[in-house]
Design an enzyme around this catalytic site. Structure first.
Site, PDB file in Angstrom:
ATOM      1  N   ASN A   7       0.864  -1.182   0.000  1.00 19.19           N
ATOM      2  CA  ASN A   7       0.000   0.000   0.000  1.00 19.19           C
ATOM      3  C   ASN A   7       0.902   1.233   0.000  1.00 19.19           C
ATOM      4  OD1 ASN A   7      -1.821   2.035   0.377  1.00 19.19           O
ATOM      5  ND2 ASN A   7      -2.819   1.141   2.181  1.00 19.19           N
ATOM      6  N   LYS A  14       3.622   0.847   2.825  1.00 20.31           N
ATOM      7  CA  LYS A  14       3.432  -0.271   3.758  1.00 20.31           C
ATOM      8  C   LYS A  14       3.515  -1.574   2.975  1.00 20.31           C
ATOM      9  CE  LYS A  14       0.150   2.107   6.720  1.00 20.31           C
ATOM     10  NZ  LYS A  14      -1.252   2.444   6.684  1.00 20.31           N
ATOM     11  N   ARG A  88      -2.428  -2.048  -3.636  1.00 20.01           N
ATOM     12  CA  ARG A  88      -3.710  -1.419  -3.364  1.00 20.01           C
ATOM     13  C   ARG A  88      -3.785  -0.140  -4.205  1.00 20.01           C
ATOM     14  NH1 ARG A  88      -5.204   3.424   0.242  1.00 20.01           N
ATOM     15  NH2 ARG A  88      -7.448   3.252   0.118  1.00 20.01           N
ATOM     16  N   HIS A 177     -13.029   1.500   0.432  1.00 21.29           N
ATOM     17  CA  HIS A 177     -12.813   0.402   1.398  1.00 21.29           C
ATOM     18  C   HIS A 177     -13.331  -0.930   0.837  1.00 21.29           C
ATOM     19  CE1 HIS A 177     -13.127   3.464   4.958  1.00 21.29           C
ATOM     20  NE2 HIS A 177     -11.854   3.282   4.647  1.00 21.29           N
ATOM     21  N   HIS A 203     -17.066  -0.699   8.400  1.00 21.52           N
ATOM     22  CA  HIS A 203     -15.617  -0.472   8.489  1.00 21.52           C
ATOM     23  C   HIS A 203     -15.436   0.891   9.154  1.00 21.52           C
ATOM     24  CE1 HIS A 203     -11.404  -0.571   6.733  1.00 21.52           C
ATOM     25  NE2 HIS A 203     -11.530   0.681   7.150  1.00 21.52           N
ATOM     26  N   ARG A 236     -13.226  13.481   8.801  1.00 14.82           N
ATOM     27  CA  ARG A 236     -14.134  13.835   7.695  1.00 14.82           C
ATOM     28  C   ARG A 236     -15.546  14.019   8.214  1.00 14.82           C
ATOM     29  NH1 ARG A 236     -12.067   9.062   4.538  1.00 14.82           N
ATOM     30  NH2 ARG A 236     -10.127   9.757   3.563  1.00 14.82           N
ATOM     31  N   ASP A 278      -9.124  10.885  17.324  1.00 12.18           N
ATOM     32  CA  ASP A 278      -8.908   9.514  17.772  1.00 12.18           C
ATOM     33  C   ASP A 278      -9.962   9.121  18.797  1.00 12.18           C
ATOM     34  OD1 ASP A 278      -7.829   7.204  19.242  1.00 12.18           O
ATOM     35  OD2 ASP A 278      -6.006   7.588  18.089  1.00 12.18           O
ATOM     36  N   GLY A 328     -14.025  -0.043  14.991  1.00 20.16           N
ATOM     37  CA  GLY A 328     -14.970  -1.163  14.995  1.00 20.16           C
ATOM     38  C   GLY A 328     -14.436  -2.389  15.726  1.00 20.16           C
ATOM     39  N   GLU A 329     -13.127  -2.640  15.584  1.00 18.79           N
ATOM     40  CA  GLU A 329     -12.547  -3.820  16.235  1.00 18.79           C
ATOM     41  C   GLU A 329     -12.238  -3.579  17.706  1.00 18.79           C
ATOM     42  OE1 GLU A 329      -9.068  -4.916  13.876  1.00 18.79           O
ATOM     43  OE2 GLU A 329     -10.270  -4.748  12.066  1.00 18.79           O
ATOM     44  N   GLU A 379      -7.108  -6.514   4.664  1.00 15.73           N
ATOM     45  CA  GLU A 379      -7.021  -6.107   3.256  1.00 15.73           C
ATOM     46  C   GLU A 379      -5.751  -6.670   2.603  1.00 15.73           C
ATOM     47  OE1 GLU A 379      -7.886  -2.237   5.103  1.00 15.73           O
ATOM     48  OE2 GLU A 379      -8.581  -1.648   3.111  1.00 15.73           O
TER      49      GLU A 379
HETATM   50  P1  ADP Z   1      -7.224   3.998   8.994  1.00 21.51           P
HETATM   51  O1  ADP Z   1      -8.526   4.488   8.446  1.00 21.51           O
HETATM   52  O2  ADP Z   1      -6.192   5.072   9.136  1.00 21.51           O
HETATM   53  O3  ADP Z   1      -6.730   2.703   8.376  1.00 21.51           O
HETATM   54  P2  ADP Z   1      -7.621   2.380  11.370  1.00 21.51           P
HETATM   55  O4  ADP Z   1      -8.582   1.392  10.871  1.00 21.51           O
HETATM   56  O5  ADP Z   1      -6.236   1.925  11.694  1.00 21.51           O
HETATM   57  O6  ADP Z   1      -7.584   3.683  10.491  1.00 21.51           O
HETATM   58  O7  ADP Z   1      -8.247   3.042  12.692  1.00 21.51           O
HETATM   59  C1  ADP Z   1      -7.550   3.999  13.441  1.00 21.51           C
HETATM   60  C2  ADP Z   1      -8.457   4.478  14.543  1.00 21.51           C
HETATM   61  O8  ADP Z   1      -8.848   3.384  15.382  1.00 21.51           O
HETATM   62  C3  ADP Z   1      -7.762   5.440  15.502  1.00 21.51           C
HETATM   63  O9  ADP Z   1      -7.822   6.757  15.036  1.00 21.51           O
HETATM   64  C4  ADP Z   1      -8.598   5.256  16.752  1.00 21.51           C
HETATM   65  O10 ADP Z   1      -9.670   6.176  16.715  1.00 21.51           O
HETATM   66  C5  ADP Z   1      -9.194   3.878  16.655  1.00 21.51           C
HETATM   67  N1  ADP Z   1      -8.697   2.971  17.693  1.00 21.51           N
HETATM   68  C6  ADP Z   1      -7.575   2.219  17.676  1.00 21.51           C
HETATM   69  N2  ADP Z   1      -7.463   1.530  18.842  1.00 21.51           N
HETATM   70  C7  ADP Z   1      -8.541   1.844  19.587  1.00 21.51           C
HETATM   71  C8  ADP Z   1      -9.001   1.470  20.905  1.00 21.51           C
HETATM   72  N3  ADP Z   1      -8.334   0.624  21.659  1.00 21.51           N
HETATM   73  N4  ADP Z   1     -10.166   2.002  21.337  1.00 21.51           N
HETATM   74  C9  ADP Z   1     -10.855   2.867  20.579  1.00 21.51           C
HETATM   75  N5  ADP Z   1     -10.471   3.256  19.339  1.00 21.51           N
HETATM   76  C10 ADP Z   1      -9.331   2.758  18.868  1.00 21.51           C
END
Ligand code: ADP
Length: 394
Positions: A7, A14, A88, A177, A203, A236, A278, A328-329, A379
């Site tokens: 990517n 990456k 990607r 995505h 996502h 955004r 964040d 989400g995770e 991905e």
């Molecule tokens: P990208 O869209 O840059 O690929 P990611 O899927 O890596 O983003 O998501 C990054 C975001 O995930 C961070 O900005 C943060 O808001 C959130 N995040 C990561 N770890 C945690 C956590 N333990 N609890 C809550 N949110 C988290």
């Protein structure tokens, strides 16, 4: 078979080296600040992690470093072990609805769509060209973020604007995505052993999109002509009334580009909370009763819930709602609040099961009308699998 999944961004690259079909990650890493002062890279392999400061003038230098190090670190005996490189690519326009083997002519064709993804596409293609130069005999594959969404019908992808905008300029919903949503759909259909499963894939990372999928085909997705549309994100805005743009331009003397930049980079969670994009910072501030953080999270989760409810209607009842990507995770709180806001759909979250991070699991109660899951996205694996498939077809 060893495949590199890549990517390339404007100043970063990456990579993940994956063994197939075992899906084992052999090495991964990132080159940062390419073309800038202070560039460096990290490589993880064999339980170790190295970090090197190195002047990286462009993507080709980064690729050369990677090739040298993979051999020097004994990750590979020689570069011939790499059988394919999957890239990607953000935007394939209407033309590229599937992954395909790249060559110089095809890269030229894809670059027609650079104006639709000016921040990402040129960098993605630059990365692909750097690898083509470094590994001229290796199959290079392009995997598009827009491709999975190409199954949408006109009813979903057309905006209610003059039809000529679509015909002349390609103004339509493309969606993004796609590789992540495709991974979620594929994994869920295999897991549920139901080829015609109806999935709502959420996502939710820094960027975020919700997608409605029926029998492996995207019916609708929340991002649009660009990734700015849909749900509220880290920085955004997601959907807003477009009349706000000229209004704010007049009030602030900002150019149209500056306002759009503000909607992309200074809005969303960051804009409303005046604090951070964040999710972790927002949740910390909520614990301190920070009102703007509480409001930001309320709007954020409501907008995700609204899309899920709308897509449940569109699918005439989903089999599963799946949370993936950074928020989400990892955020049990975002998942809990979204699920509270779709209670009218009969969704019942199991709070104990929801109290976890980053693992594939069912988090709804047995009597929930729609099953809710966490499924970490992958991905990189999807890109590697597409690359292997195209190599095997050759
Ligand atoms: P990208 O869209 O840059 O690929 P990611 O899927 O890596 O983003 O998501 C990054 C975001 O995930 C961070 O900005 C943060 O808001 C959130 N995040 C990561 N770890 C945690 C956590 N333990 N609890 C809550 N949110 C988290």
């Amino acid at each position: 078979m060893k495949i590199l999944s890549v990517n390339a961004g404007s100043s970063s690259l990456k990579f993940t080296l994956i063994e197939l079909p075992s899906e084992e990650v052999i090495a991964s890493g990132v080159f940062e600040k390419i073309g800038m002062d202070g560039s460096f890279y990290t490589i993880k392999y064999n339980g170790e992690k190295i970090r090197k400061e190195k002047s990286l003038n462009d993507h080709s230098v980064a690729v050369s470093c990677l090739m040298e190090d993979l051999v020097e670190l004994h990750v590979l005996n020689n570069l011939d072990e790499i059988e394919g490189v999957g890239h990607r690519i953000l935007h394939g326009g209407q033309e590229f609805s599937e992954s395909l083997i790249l060559n110089e002519d095809i890269i030229k064709e894809i670059s027609k769509y650079n104006e639709l993804g000016p921040l990402h596409n040129p960098a993605n293609l630059m990365g692909a060209m750097a690898f083509m130069k470094a590994l001229p005999n290796v199959v290079q594959v392009g995997v598009f973020d827009t491709a999975f969404h190409s199954s949408m019908s006109e009813r979903e992808f057309l905006y209610p604007v003059p039809y000529s905008w679509y015909e002349k300029y390609g103004v339509r919903k493309y969606g993004f995505h796609g590789t992540s949503h495709r991974y979620i759909d594929k994994t869920m259909r295999e897991y549920l052993q139901k080829d015609d499963a109806k999935i709502i894939s959420c996502h939710i990372g820094n960027g975020a999109s919700v997608t409605a999928i029926d029998s492996g085909k995207v019916v609708d997705t929340s991002m649009g002509f660009t990734p700015l549309a849909g749900v509220m994100m880290g920085t955004r805005s997601g959907d807003i009334d477009p009349s706000i743009i000229p209004f704010v331009m007049n009030k602030t003397n900002m150019s149209c580009e500056e306002v759009i930049n503000c909607l992309n980079k200074e809005s969303g969670l960051l804009g409303v909370s005046c604090l951070s994009s964040d999710s972790r910072d927002i949740e910390d501030a909520m614990e301190q009763n920070n009102e703007k953080a509480i409001l930001a999270q309320d709007i954020y989760t409501q907008r995700i819930a609204n899309y899920v409810a709308m897509y449940n209607n569109l699918l005439n009842g989903a089999d599963a709602i799946v949370f993936t990507a950074g928020v989400g995770e990892n955020s049990s709180q975002v998942r809990k609040t979204v699920c509270e806001k779709i209670k009218s759909l009969g969704v019942e979250l199991d709070l104990e099961k929801n109290n976890c991070r980053g693992e594939f699991r069912l988090i709804s109660k047995d009597d929930s009308k729609i099953a809710v899951y966490i499924l970490p996205t992958n991905e990189e694996l999807m890109i590697a699998l597409d690359t292997m498939e195209l190599i095997n077809k050759k």
